[in-house]
Design an enzyme around this catalytic site. Structure first.
Site, PDB file in Angstrom:
ATOM      1  N   LYS A 154      61.452  65.919  28.571  1.00  0.00           N
ATOM      2  CA  LYS A 154      61.416  65.390  29.942  1.00  0.00           C
ATOM      3  C   LYS A 154      62.428  66.058  30.881  1.00  0.00           C
ATOM      4  O   LYS A 154      62.255  66.042  32.093  1.00  0.00           O
ATOM      5  CB  LYS A 154      61.645  63.877  29.927  1.00  0.00           C
ATOM      6  N   ASP A 182      57.659  57.348  35.869  1.00  0.00           N
ATOM      7  CA  ASP A 182      58.316  56.350  35.012  1.00  0.00           C
ATOM      8  C   ASP A 182      58.993  55.245  35.826  1.00  0.00           C
ATOM      9  O   ASP A 182      58.920  54.074  35.460  1.00  0.00           O
ATOM     10  CB  ASP A 182      59.364  57.018  34.112  1.00  0.00           C
TER      11      ASP A 182
END
Ligand code: NAP
Length: 508
Positions: free
Chosen positions: A302, A338
């Site tokens: 990520k 997210d």
């Protein structure tokens, strides 16, 4: 040759003739053709090709027979003379094809095989060799109906060579089966046929795979709908390691199917993001011709993925990590869904402005949640076991940090678990905090989605808190990705159902 596009070949690996007969019947509804691995049979007389009559008399689909040499993955020692006679005569009289190794081609030709029923194969269980083109040229010099090259992939970029071979075979008008075995080669099993591979192999059930990286006929047909894929299909997928048991393919593929979109979402195991983007994803440098449109990014990439992108959206920049890539007009753009994915489920049940919120943990998920909470003007305190690590994160976002044990004396009304405590396979019966600590709080939110009902949530429910499950975040963030890629509204309820079913199926 079956008339379906992108045929699925079910591989039968049973140890008795009766079990193999039953599996052949069962394959009728799940595959387009069948390969019977004779070398798995323990009650078969290999000396007598006529014995194949009983095995194949009711075959519902075209059948390939093979009986591998031990050095090419075979399951028992059978002399080459006996194996080759069985295959050549078996194909001449009964089966639609026999598959034999290139190394035994010369010996087999002495038995006058029917070349229109011959598959000549090369297996390499050690690597994808650098000279794959010479392997192809050597094997194609041996006259046969189909040629097959299966090599081991250690990295997803080994698949580039496999796709190159498929392109070449298509140009040259040859029937080629090309695949990269092992987890990083899964992409060749999923997309190989739409790039011209004669077929793709699959197991009938989990646990009966004949080669590493193989998946089931059911997954190929219903989850990835490979009979419908073409070079025009828009490709999306998840990069990370591990990715095999991710719920994301189930969610996105269900959504594409429901909206009638010619899109597919596949798991792509990636070790080295820079190499993956350079050789496979970046429109400016990729060596593979595919309609790649978007990627989900999961652990451990990520953060590292940022260096490979052309543009990173401001939210992802502020969070310092991203989970989504959009590939559009030759450009790779990164986003994070997210934070919004984590916060949406909360703001559906309470207002966060000026609310005191406790975030347990100081890792990647905590980072996205804290960003989202601050956006909502909540008052945030991080509760961390490693106070120094927690402090670095707290300083970055200008919030407070305390040791985990101090939660009991905090006034937080919303408690969010962003640690892995309670996760299936990690510490399922545990909660990050004692139950009494949750008494009197308004909301308890566990980012864990497997199990759906964690010990932390069970305790919170008993203490009268409203609860939010990590499944809500999982589905929200996926829905936002879906919107970024397709521009269409995601069918959220359907995506949730697919994710829950996938998680339950992983338990079987
Ligand atoms: P991470 O980066 O590894 O962070 C985990 C955090 O938990 C770290 O701060 C770690 O502390 C702390 N921690 C680990 N074990 C602990 C223990 N025994 N006691 C106290 N603290 C502990 O992981 P992540 O990516 O943030 O993921 C955290 C959780 O969120 C996982 O369960 C994951 O499944 C879930 N998640 C859910 C979604 C969703 O869509 N629902 C999305 C992302 C993540 P140290 O810093 O001391 O190591």
């Amino acid at each position: 040759m079956p008339n379906k596009s992108n045929p699925i070949c079910a591989v039968i690996t049973k140890e008795t003739v009766e079990a193999a007969r039953a599996a052949i019947k069962q394959a009728a509804s799940e595959a387009d053709l069948i390969e019977v691995r004779l070398d798995y049979l323990k009650d078969f007389d290999f000396n007598e090709p006529k014995n194949l009559i009983h095995l194949l008399e009711d075959k519902p689909l075209p059948v390939i027979i093979t009986c591998r040499a031990v050095e090419e993955g075979g399951h028992q020692q059978i002399s080459d003379q006996i194996r080759l006679r069985l295959l050549v005569e078996g194909a001449r009289e009964l089966a639609d094809y026999c598959d034999l190794e290139a190394a035994h081609y010369e010996e087999a030709t002495k038995l006058a095989p029917d070349l229109s029923k011959l598959i000549v194969s090369y297996h390499n269980f050690v690597e994808t060799p650098a000279n794959l083109n010479s392997v192809y040229e050597n094997i194609c010099a041996l006259p046969a109906a189909v040629h097959k090259i299966a090599t081991r992939a250690d990295s997803v970029t080994d698949s580039v060579e496999t796709f190159r071979l498929l392109d070449r075979a298509k140009r040259e008008g040859r029937n080629l089966i090309a695949l990269a075995m092992n987890e990083p080669g899964l992409i060749t099993r999923l997309l190989g046929p739409s790039h011209g591979s004669f077929l793709t192999y699959a197991s009938l059930r989990r646990g009966s795979e004949s080669a590493p990286g193989q998946i089931t006929c059911e997954e190929l047909r219903h989850l990835y709908r490979i009979n419908h894929l073409s070079l025009d299909t828009a490709i999306t997928g998840i990069i990370g390691k591990p990715v095999r048991y991710s719920a994301s393919p189930a969610m996105h593929n269900a959504a594409f199917q429901a909206l009638g979109l010619d899109w597919v979402y596949i798991p792509i195991e990636v070790d080295n993001t820079a190499e993956f983007f350079r050789r496979m994803a970046s429109p400016a440098s990729r060596e593979m011709d595919w309609n790649l449109r978007g990627l989900s990014v999961t652990l451990p990439h990520k953060i590292s993925v940022i260096d490979s992108l052309d543009v990173v959206d401001i939210t992802a920049q502020k969070i310092g990590a991203l989970n989504t890539v959009v590939i559009e007009n030759g450009c790779l753009k990164g986003y994070s869904t997210d934070a919004q994915g984590a916060i949406e489920p909360l703001i559906k049940i309470c207002s966060l402005a000026d609310e005191s919120c406790a975030v347990l943990g100081a890792g990647g998920a905590a980072r996205a949640v804290i960003y989202g909470l601050i956006e909502q003007r909540a008052r945030v305190t991080i509760f961390a076991r490693d106070i120094e690590k927690g402090r670095r994160l707290a300083d970055e976002f200008g919030v407070e940090v305390l040791p985990l044990e101090r939660l009991k004396s905090s006034d937080a009304q919303v408690v969010i678990n962003a640690t892995p405590i309670g996760m299936r396979g990690h510490s399922e019966q545990k909660s990050p905090v004692p139950r009494a600590t949750l008494a009197g709080r308004k909301v308890a939110y566990d980012l864990i989605y497997n199990p759906l009902d964690t010990q932390f949530l069970k305790d919170a429910r008993m203490e009268g808190c409203q609860i939010v499950s990590g499944m809500d975040m999982l589905v929200e963030q996926a829905g936002l990705q879906f919107k970024l890629w397709t521009g269409q509204s995601p069918p959220i309820d359907l995506m949730r159902k697919a994710a829950v079913e996938k998680i339950e199926a992983n338990l079987l």
